[in-house]
Design a protein around this motif. Structure first.
Motif, PDB file in Angstrom:
ATOM      1  N   ALA A  63       0.830  -1.210   0.000  1.00 23.26           N
ATOM      2  CA  ALA A  63       0.000   0.000   0.000  1.00 23.26           C
ATOM      3  C   ALA A  63       0.860   1.253   0.000  1.00 23.26           C
ATOM      4  N   THR A  67       0.116   3.511  -3.369  1.00 24.13           N
ATOM      5  CA  THR A  67      -0.707   4.716  -3.219  1.00 24.13           C
ATOM      6  C   THR A  67      -0.164   5.918  -3.985  1.00 24.13           C
ATOM      7  N   ARG A  71      -2.142   7.940  -6.863  1.00 28.07           N
ATOM      8  CA  ARG A  71      -2.311   9.393  -6.773  1.00 28.07           C
ATOM      9  C   ARG A  71      -1.872  10.078  -8.067  1.00 28.07           C
ATOM     10  N   GLY A  97      -7.816   6.550  -3.965  1.00 25.49           N
ATOM     11  CA  GLY A  97      -6.916   5.937  -2.993  1.00 25.49           C
ATOM     12  C   GLY A  97      -7.315   4.516  -2.639  1.00 25.49           C
ATOM     13  N   GLY A 100      -5.336   1.695  -4.185  1.00 24.40           N
ATOM     14  CA  GLY A 100      -4.090   1.304  -3.539  1.00 24.40           C
ATOM     15  C   GLY A 100      -4.325   0.333  -2.388  1.00 24.40           C
ATOM     16  N   VAL A 101      -5.372   0.588  -1.592  1.00 24.84           N
ATOM     17  CA  VAL A 101      -5.705  -0.315  -0.485  1.00 24.84           C
ATOM     18  C   VAL A 101      -6.125  -1.673  -1.025  1.00 24.84           C
ATOM     19  N   THR A 204     -10.415   4.781   7.127  1.00 24.38           N
ATOM     20  CA  THR A 204      -9.258   3.883   7.110  1.00 24.38           C
ATOM     21  C   THR A 204      -8.881   3.450   8.519  1.00 24.38           C
ATOM     22  N   PHE A 240      -1.934   3.004   3.794  1.00 24.68           N
ATOM     23  CA  PHE A 240      -2.575   4.156   3.162  1.00 24.68           C
ATOM     24  C   PHE A 240      -2.619   5.369   4.093  1.00 24.68           C
ATOM     25  N   TYR A 243      -0.607   8.811   3.853  1.00 17.55           N
ATOM     26  CA  TYR A 243      -0.961   9.745   2.786  1.00 17.55           C
ATOM     27  C   TYR A 243      -2.310  10.427   3.036  1.00 17.55           C
ATOM     28  N   ASN A 244      -3.053   9.940   4.008  1.00 20.73           N
ATOM     29  CA  ASN A 244      -4.412  10.417   4.211  1.00 20.73           C
ATOM     30  C   ASN A 244      -4.626  11.080   5.562  1.00 20.73           C
TER      31      ASN A 244
END
Length: 393
Positions: A63, A67, A71, A97, A100-101, A204, A240, A243-244
């Motif tokens: 991940a 990710t 993006r 996103g 990616g997960v 998440t 993830f 990035y979040n």
């Protein structure tokens, strides 16, 4: 049209780009993922009784690597979540996103698991949900179409034997009732997680917390297969989060594809498990407590919208996009967004602790645990009520 001219005037060191910090970080992520995929760490970790940790780290690494690529694609294709009055971000932010997960979970499962029939069902349904979510992120599908897609994904899982077994066999049409309850469960949990994807890291993080508690309860009930599946989801969500859920705001959002994937997978884990022997009440309540916060939110908000006259039909309820979920109410109480997210994490963890204590509890202890969980949710309801009537700043 001017891109070639701009490249020709870059300094040689910039053109090479090999020592750029972003390039170095991406290569480091690639090396970590490659090391975990190609080096026979699984055997050593299994011998050391650490397969759960290996699966978490592997999904995390995939991940973490995937990710930024997703993006970049979202930016290239202009798949962006634009700022709006009802949204909590101020700049256009890439979506997708969830791809990616999903990629991290899928890679980990494909190289580490022998697929059972039920796992195939959850994988097929989850893939359908991700595809629907990506289409929604790109084209903004109607809510009714998404609902039909989620029902179809649940039916696909059911076709592989992923069915709740909560209706007594002596009842007429018990098999069909179980099928109906399974569809309702998948749709409800999937959308409950999606509705909570309104603040950075919230959906998440809830996936991480629920996955950890599903792992613990699976270990308690000697279901190591489910424990390892939960580990893959935990690692994918953790990879993830950087990035979040970060200072300065999210660099990418889950989008509908990610939030619904996490919700559908958690729903599938709950249905696949046998959470109590010869005690259907405990077996039903254990996953409900682990997912207590999102389930409470979707139920509380649904009832509140009907009682206050905001919606009058199913179509209106599906299309309604108000700021009336638990994280919005906490923000209206004066909490910052990060404080609201962390408070919800603590609430989810509290209910998860009740779930892992429920299995071996005596009837009296089980009642006390359920009363405790009800009190926690009652406090949340009171706080939401206060937030509802507090004027917005």
């Amino acid at each position: 049209m001017t891109e070639p001219r701009r490249v020709s005037f870059r300094p040689p060191s910039t053109q090479a780009g090999l020592m750029h910090p972003a390039t170095v970080m991406h290569l480091a992520r690639l090396m970590l993922m490659g090391l975990l995929l190609l080096t026979p760490i699984w055997g050593r970790d299994h011998a050391a009784r650490l397969p759960w940790l290996y699966l978490v780290v592997l999904a995390f690494a995939v991940a973490l690597f995937a990710t930024p690529l997703v993006r970049a694609l979202a930016l290239r294709w202009a798949v962006l979540d634009m700022p709006a009055a009802r949204k909590g971000h101020d700049v256009a932010t890439p979506l997708l996103g969830g791809a990616g997960v999903y990629c991290a979970f899928a890679v980990t499962v494909l190289i580490s698991f022998d697929f059972s029939l039920q796992l195939k069902g959850v994988a097929v349904g989850a893939s359908m949900v991700v595809a629907i979510g990506i289409l929604d992120d790109i084209t903004d599908l109607r809510a009714s179409l998404k609902l039909l897609g989620h029902i179809g994904a649940a039916v696909a899982a059911i076709a592989y034997g992923v069915v709740l077994n909560v209706t007594p066999h002596w009842m007429p049409a018990s098999a069909w009732m179980n099928v109906g309850l399974t569809i309702l469960w998948f749709v409800m949990v999937t959308n409950a997680i999606q509705f909570l994807d309104g603040m950075d890291g919230l959906a998440t993080g809830l996936g991480v917390i629920a996955g950890i508690f599903f792992s613990i309860t699976a270990l308690q009930t000697e279901q190591r297969y489910l424990m390892y599946l939960s580990a893959a989801l935990v690692g994918a969500c953790l990879g993830f989060l950087p990035y979040n859920f970060r200072p300065g705001g999210a660099r990418i959002f889950l989008g509908d594809s990610g939030a619904t994937f996490i919700g559908f997978t958690l729903a599938g884990l709950a249905v696949m498990g046998e959470w109590a022997e010869e005690d259907p009440i405990i077996a039903l309540l254990t996953p409900m407590l682990i997912l207590g916060v999102p389930l409470f939110d979707i139920g509380f908000v649904g009832v509140a919208r009907i009682v206050t006259g905001k919606v009058h039909s199913l179509s209106e309820w599906l299309a309604y996009t108000g700021r009336d979920h638990i994280h919005h109410r906490f923000e209206q109480l004066g909490l910052t967004r990060n404080q609201s997210v962390l408070l919800i994490f603590f609430l989810a963890s509290t209910l998860g602790l009740s779930a892992i204590l429920l299995k071996d509890a005596t009837p009296r202890e089980a009642v006390l645990l359920l009363v405790q969980a009800a009190c926690v949710l009652a406090i949340v309801a009171v706080l939401e009520g206060v937030g509802r009537w507090r004027p917005r700043s």
